[in-house]
Design a protein around this motif. Structure first.
Motif, PDB file in Angstrom:
ATOM      1  N   VAL A 153       0.838  -1.202   0.000  1.00  0.00           N
ATOM      2  CA  VAL A 153       0.000   0.000   0.000  1.00  0.00           C
ATOM      3  C   VAL A 153       0.871   1.250   0.000  1.00  0.00           C
ATOM      4  CG1 VAL A 153      -1.647   1.361   1.344  1.00  0.00           C
ATOM      5  CG2 VAL A 153      -1.970  -1.109   1.098  1.00  0.00           C
ATOM      6  N   ILE A 154       1.876   1.277   0.852  1.00  0.00           N
ATOM      7  CA  ILE A 154       2.755   2.450   0.934  1.00  0.00           C
ATOM      8  C   ILE A 154       3.465   2.683  -0.392  1.00  0.00           C
ATOM      9  CG2 ILE A 154       4.846   3.332   2.036  1.00  0.00           C
ATOM     10  CD1 ILE A 154       3.911   1.904   4.609  1.00  0.00           C
ATOM     11  N   ARG A 155       3.895   1.613  -1.024  1.00  0.00           N
ATOM     12  CA  ARG A 155       4.680   1.740  -2.256  1.00  0.00           C
ATOM     13  C   ARG A 155       3.818   2.052  -3.481  1.00  0.00           C
ATOM     14  NH1 ARG A 155       6.357  -2.821  -2.018  1.00  0.00           N
ATOM     15  NH2 ARG A 155       5.193  -3.816  -3.684  1.00  0.00           N
ATOM     16  N   GLN A 156       2.598   1.530  -3.509  1.00  0.00           N
ATOM     17  CA  GLN A 156       1.795   1.592  -4.727  1.00  0.00           C
ATOM     18  C   GLN A 156       0.584   2.514  -4.630  1.00  0.00           C
ATOM     19  OE1 GLN A 156       0.757  -2.491  -5.544  1.00  0.00           O
ATOM     20  NE2 GLN A 156       2.887  -3.157  -5.676  1.00  0.00           N
ATOM     21  N   LEU A 157       0.464   3.256  -3.551  1.00  0.00           N
ATOM     22  CA  LEU A 157      -0.722   4.089  -3.351  1.00  0.00           C
ATOM     23  C   LEU A 157      -0.918   5.063  -4.510  1.00  0.00           C
ATOM     24  CD1 LEU A 157      -2.914   4.705  -1.089  1.00  0.00           C
ATOM     25  CD2 LEU A 157      -1.502   6.705  -0.581  1.00  0.00           C
ATOM     26  N   ASP A 177      -1.532   8.412   6.757  1.00  0.00           N
ATOM     27  CA  ASP A 177      -1.253   9.233   7.932  1.00  0.00           C
ATOM     28  C   ASP A 177      -0.853   8.290   9.057  1.00  0.00           C
ATOM     29  OD1 ASP A 177      -1.082  11.090   9.941  1.00  0.00           O
ATOM     30  OD2 ASP A 177      -3.245  11.478  10.062  1.00  0.00           O
ATOM     31  N   GLY A 178       0.446   8.184   9.294  1.00  0.00           N
ATOM     32  CA  GLY A 178       0.928   7.259  10.314  1.00  0.00           C
ATOM     33  C   GLY A 178       0.640   5.822   9.925  1.00  0.00           C
ATOM     34  N   LYS A 183      -9.143   7.124   2.693  1.00  0.00           N
ATOM     35  CA  LYS A 183      -9.710   7.387   1.376  1.00  0.00           C
ATOM     36  C   LYS A 183     -10.938   8.276   1.546  1.00  0.00           C
ATOM     37  CE  LYS A 183     -10.333   3.971  -1.587  1.00  0.00           C
ATOM     38  NZ  LYS A 183     -10.980   2.816  -2.273  1.00  0.00           N
ATOM     39  N   THR A 184     -11.017   9.338   0.735  1.00  0.00           N
ATOM     40  CA  THR A 184     -12.231  10.137   0.629  1.00  0.00           C
ATOM     41  C   THR A 184     -12.842   9.867  -0.738  1.00  0.00           C
ATOM     42  OG1 THR A 184     -11.363  11.875   2.080  1.00  0.00           O
ATOM     43  CG2 THR A 184     -13.226  12.445   0.676  1.00  0.00           C
ATOM     44  N   ARG A 199     -11.175   4.449   6.417  1.00  0.00           N
ATOM     45  CA  ARG A 199      -9.909   4.483   7.156  1.00  0.00           C
ATOM     46  C   ARG A 199      -9.610   3.079   7.661  1.00  0.00           C
ATOM     47  NH1 ARG A 199     -11.396   6.673  11.743  1.00  0.00           N
ATOM     48  NH2 ARG A 199     -11.344   4.629  12.748  1.00  0.00           N
ATOM     49  N   VAL A 200      -8.432   2.586   7.322  1.00  0.00           N
ATOM     50  CA  VAL A 200      -8.016   1.260   7.753  1.00  0.00           C
ATOM     51  C   VAL A 200      -6.653   1.363   8.422  1.00  0.00           C
ATOM     52  CG1 VAL A 200      -7.348  -1.055   7.004  1.00  0.00           C
ATOM     53  CG2 VAL A 200      -9.338   0.067   5.972  1.00  0.00           C
TER      54      VAL A 200
END
Length: 246
Positions: A153-157, A177-178, A183-184, A199-200
């Motif tokens: 997720v961090i790499r491919q967001l 965020d941390g 997602k909005t 939010r997950v």
């Protein structure tokens, strides 16, 4: 108090945003799950956070006994409609995954699919979900949790995307965020514009295994996708399979 995001987001508009998650995908995924967990007609299976029941329906069509549970009455209503259309008899139950409305040792198998974990801010609330899974499973009961993979997720967001489907405009904005991925979602159609939040809480593989161990779970295998390759740090998904220790 304001409602939590998961009390607002899983309504009629959710069915529009995630309509690409179809029955064909569920069928492919469940064939792998049946193999991994060696499911048989004698097993009693809980589809935890079942949504519209696409996985439950797939399992029931394989002559497997399944119960679905979800917090969203809207999604449960849709699940019942789809089940009736298929001529199936699947119990769908309204409930909170932190306090399951089942007695101890009710099931042989619990499935938690499509990132239906990490919804709560505090680790203990998320771990309470694991404790409840253990409580309702029989001794040596099996579980499968299909969760996002933090590193992927961090790499491919993808920070932002827009699409239009059947006259409905959908915009999604994503950020980290941390420990949380947010997602909005904006939806606009002839009924106007609506906005939803998701939010997950993301966990590393090591943290997930530690939480499971504390809850009384024993991990037996981990996969990186429903294609069946072993989990690695850069895997698309984090699919953890195991048994309970009682």
């Amino acid at each position: 108090m304001n409602p939590e995001w998961y009390e607002q987001s899983f309504g009629e508009d959710y069915l529009i945003v995630y309509r690409h998650r179809n029955r064909a995908m569920a069928t492919q995924e469940m064939q792998q799950v049946i193999q991994w967990l060696e499911l048989t007609p004698s097993d009693h299976i809980l589809d935890l956070c079942c949504g519209t029941g696409r996985h439950s329906i797939t399992l029931a069509k394989q002559n497997l006994h399944v119960v679905g549970l979800d917090l969203s009455n809207t999604l449960l209503q849709r699940a019942n409609q789809l089940t009736q259309q298929e001529g199936l008899n699947i119990p769908f139950v309204h409930g909170d995954m932190r306090q399951l409305p089942f007695v101890d040792d009710s099931f042989d198998v619990v499935l938690n699919l499509f990132t239906s974990f990490g919804y709560f801010r505090e680790d203990d609330e998320n771990q309470q979900v694991l404790r409840e899974i253990v409580r309702v499973l029989r001794p040596e009961g099996r579980f499968l949790i299909d969760f996002l993979n933090r590193e992927a997720v961090i790499r491919q967001l993808v920070p932002e995307s827009e699409r239009e489907e059947e006259g409905v405009w959908i915009r999604e904005v994503r950020w980290i965020d941390g420990d949380f991925v947010h997602k909005t979602i904006w939806i606009r159609d002839d009924r106007g514009e609506r906005r939803y939040e998701e939010r997950v809480k993301m966990y590393t593989y090591e943290k997930m295994v530690d939480m499971m161990t504390q809850a009384g779970m024993s991990v037996t295998a981990s996969y990186g996708s429903f294609r069946g390759e072993p989990y690695q740090k850069d895997s698309k998904r984090m699919i953890i399979v195991g048994k309970v220790r009682k």
